[in-house]
Design an enzyme around this catalytic site. Structure first.
Site, PDB file in Angstrom:
ATOM      1  N   ARG A   1     -35.902  27.654 -23.888  1.00 37.20           N
ATOM      2  CA  ARG A   1     -36.732  26.557 -23.630  1.00 37.20           C
ATOM      3  C   ARG A   1     -37.173  25.590 -24.564  1.00 37.20           C
ATOM      4  NH1 ARG A   1     -37.235  31.437 -20.715  1.00 37.20           N
ATOM      5  NH2 ARG A   1     -38.791  32.581 -22.145  1.00 37.20           N
TER       6      ARG A   1
ATOM      7  N   THR B   1     -33.387  46.230 -16.464  1.00 38.70           N
ATOM      8  CA  THR B   1     -34.411  44.964 -17.176  1.00 38.70           C
ATOM      9  C   THR B   1     -34.408  43.758 -15.994  1.00 38.70           C
ATOM     10  OG1 THR B   1     -33.947  45.648 -19.371  1.00 38.70           O
ATOM     11  CG2 THR B   1     -34.762  43.514 -19.014  1.00 38.70           C
TER      12      THR B   1
ATOM     13  N   LEU C   1     -29.182  50.310 -21.685  1.00 37.14           N
ATOM     14  CA  LEU C   1     -28.024  49.757 -22.205  1.00 37.14           C
ATOM     15  C   LEU C   1     -28.098  49.849 -23.835  1.00 37.14           C
ATOM     16  CD1 LEU C   1     -25.787  48.062 -21.692  1.00 37.14           C
ATOM     17  CD2 LEU C   1     -27.256  46.191 -21.653  1.00 37.14           C
TER      18      LEU C   1
ATOM     19  N   CYS D   1      -8.816  18.602 -41.658  1.00 32.66           N
ATOM     20  CA  CYS D   1      -9.657  18.239 -42.855  1.00 32.66           C
ATOM     21  C   CYS D   1      -8.822  18.150 -44.313  1.00 32.66           C
ATOM     22  CB  CYS D   1     -10.839  19.190 -42.831  1.00 32.66           C
ATOM     23  SG  CYS D   1     -11.852  18.981 -41.797  1.00 32.66           S
TER      24      CYS D   1
ATOM     25  N   GLU E   1     -16.186  18.270 -43.322  1.00 31.50           N
ATOM     26  CA  GLU E   1     -15.499  17.389 -44.239  1.00 31.50           C
ATOM     27  C   GLU E   1     -15.627  15.949 -44.033  1.00 31.50           C
ATOM     28  OE1 GLU E   1     -14.549  20.304 -43.058  1.00 31.50           O
ATOM     29  OE2 GLU E   1     -13.364  21.428 -44.282  1.00 31.50           O
TER      30      GLU E   1
ATOM     31  N   CYS F   1      -9.660  22.977 -42.763  1.00 28.86           N
ATOM     32  CA  CYS F   1      -8.772  23.263 -41.880  1.00 28.86           C
ATOM     33  C   CYS F   1      -7.248  22.536 -42.000  1.00 28.86           C
ATOM     34  CB  CYS F   1      -9.208  22.993 -40.336  1.00 28.86           C
ATOM     35  SG  CYS F   1      -9.626  21.576 -39.996  1.00 28.86           S
TER      36      CYS F   1
END
Ligand code: AOF
Ligand code: ZN
Length: 357
Positions: free
Chosen positions: A201, A190, A288, A78, A46, A69
């Site tokens: 990246r 893993t 997992l 805001c 805003e 907010c």
């Protein structure tokens, strides 16, 4: 509002720990200001739109993907800024689930004589910030599990080798999903097999990297050693979840409750939510993956399906012990399927309430 949602989606890297928000100011049928939230600490959507609109904001209608907010956080409220600028009407897609706001923004606007409405395109607005919404409502992050699979459903050769099952477009898509996450989660198996960096990246993402997600590794048996790449690459912090406080150089060790050297995964996710992690991307092996699914902690599964066969000697994607009859299979709902380079991308959701154990 559709435009506000498009604006909100703009940042490639999510504005962690804040939600994605877009705002459009319309006066006499014309857009006079647009804004979106770029990152925590930067102006809210805003405030950006009001800055662009200047004096033209007076008498306008604001379309915002999240309730404005009402609190003094990293930036001023805001709701006050909209009132001061003379905005006449505010339409919010959804109420802010943050308990510091939770309806107070709209109430403050209404008390100042601003016309308010909410609920326009609410499903789209919630989908935009699934992690933020889930953390605020349930104290848990949104968990997305990523899999690269052969057409015969295998995730790695018996040796653990898995580079690369999918082609470059799928791997670039993984980078974009990683950029939406606040943390990347993997397991010790893993990490020991692949020695991954678990990072963003710029060349693969096709965008500047302004923030790296936190790296989290579940290591119940304290098997990780100090030579692993992610412990030395100067990248994002590494958090290692163990059942005991055994230190590991280059990482923060989090000692959690657990049984038989298996970390309590719900306790881990609660702690991550406490650290303001909204969205987690899991890039792990069958162990997992299976444990997270069995614990009912997976919200979304993204599968990249590659046109290769790895044979039934290769490894699967979910270790689910005790699953023997068709009546016990885990069911998913597929929400989306589309080609991506030579691979296929599937977005699915586990259905938990139908599971009987
Ligand atoms: C809005 N517009 O563009 C955003 C909002 O500490 P702060 O100042 O960054 O505030 C963060 C909180 O504000 C966040 O948790 C959420 O409740 C709200 N985010 N609100 O009016 C915005 N990003
Ligand atoms: Zn705000």
């Amino acid at each position: 509002m559709a435009r506000a949602l498009v604006l909100a989606r703009r940042p490639v890297i999510s504005p962690h720990p804040n939600p994605r928000v877009g705002c459009v100011l319309v006066r006499e049928g014309r857009v006079v200001g647009e804004g979106w939230h770029r990152q925590a600490g930067a102006p809210h959507a805003e405030a950006e739109a009001l800055r662009v609109a200047g004096a033209q904001a007076a008498g306008s209608t604001a379309y915002v993907s999240l309730e404005p907010c009402s609190h003094h956080g990293r930036t001023p409220p805001c709701a006050d800024a909209l009132i001061a600028a003379g905005v006449r009407r505010v339409v919010a897609a959804m109420v802010d689930p943050n308990p510091r706001v939770a309806g107070r923004g709209l109430r403050r606007l209404a008390e100042a004589g601003v016309d308010t409405a909410q609920g326009l395109m609410v499903d789209e607005a919630e989908a935009l910030n699934r992690g933020f919404v889930k953390r605020m409502r349930e104290g848990l992050p949104w968990v997305r599990l990523k899999l690269a699979l052969s057409l015969d459903g295998r995730s790695a050769m018996a040796s653990g080798e898995s580079r690369w099952i999918t082609a470059a477009p799928a791997r670039a898509d993984v980078q974009r999903l990683r950029a939406r996450a606040d943390a990347l989660l993997s397991g010790s198996g893993t990490v020991l097999a692949d020695d991954p960096r678990l990072d963003l990246r710029a060349e693969e993402l096709g965008s500047e990297v302004t923030r790296q997600p936190l790296r989290v590794v579940v290591d119940g048996r304290a098997r990780l050693h100090g030579k692993l790449r992610m412990l030395h690459d100067g990248g994002a912090p590494v958090l290692v979840a163990r059942c005991e406080q055994r230190p590991l150089a280059g990482a923060e060790v989090l000692a959690l409750p657990g049984k038989n050297a298996r970390v309590d995964l719900r306790a881990l996710l609660k702690e991550l939510a406490r650290r303001e992690i909204n969205e987690i991307q899991v890039e792990a092996g069958a162990g997992l993956n299976g444990a997270l699914l069995a614990a009912g902690l997976v919200d979304e599964i993204i599968v990249y399906l590659a046109p290769v066969l790895m044979g039934d000697g290769a490894l699967g994607a979910f270790h689910l012990p005790g699953l023997e009859r068709m009546s016990q299979v885990r069911r998913l709902q597929i929400d989306e399927l589309r080609p991506l380079g030579e691979d296929w991308r599937i977005r699915a959701r586990p259905i938990y309430h139908e599971v009987t154990t």
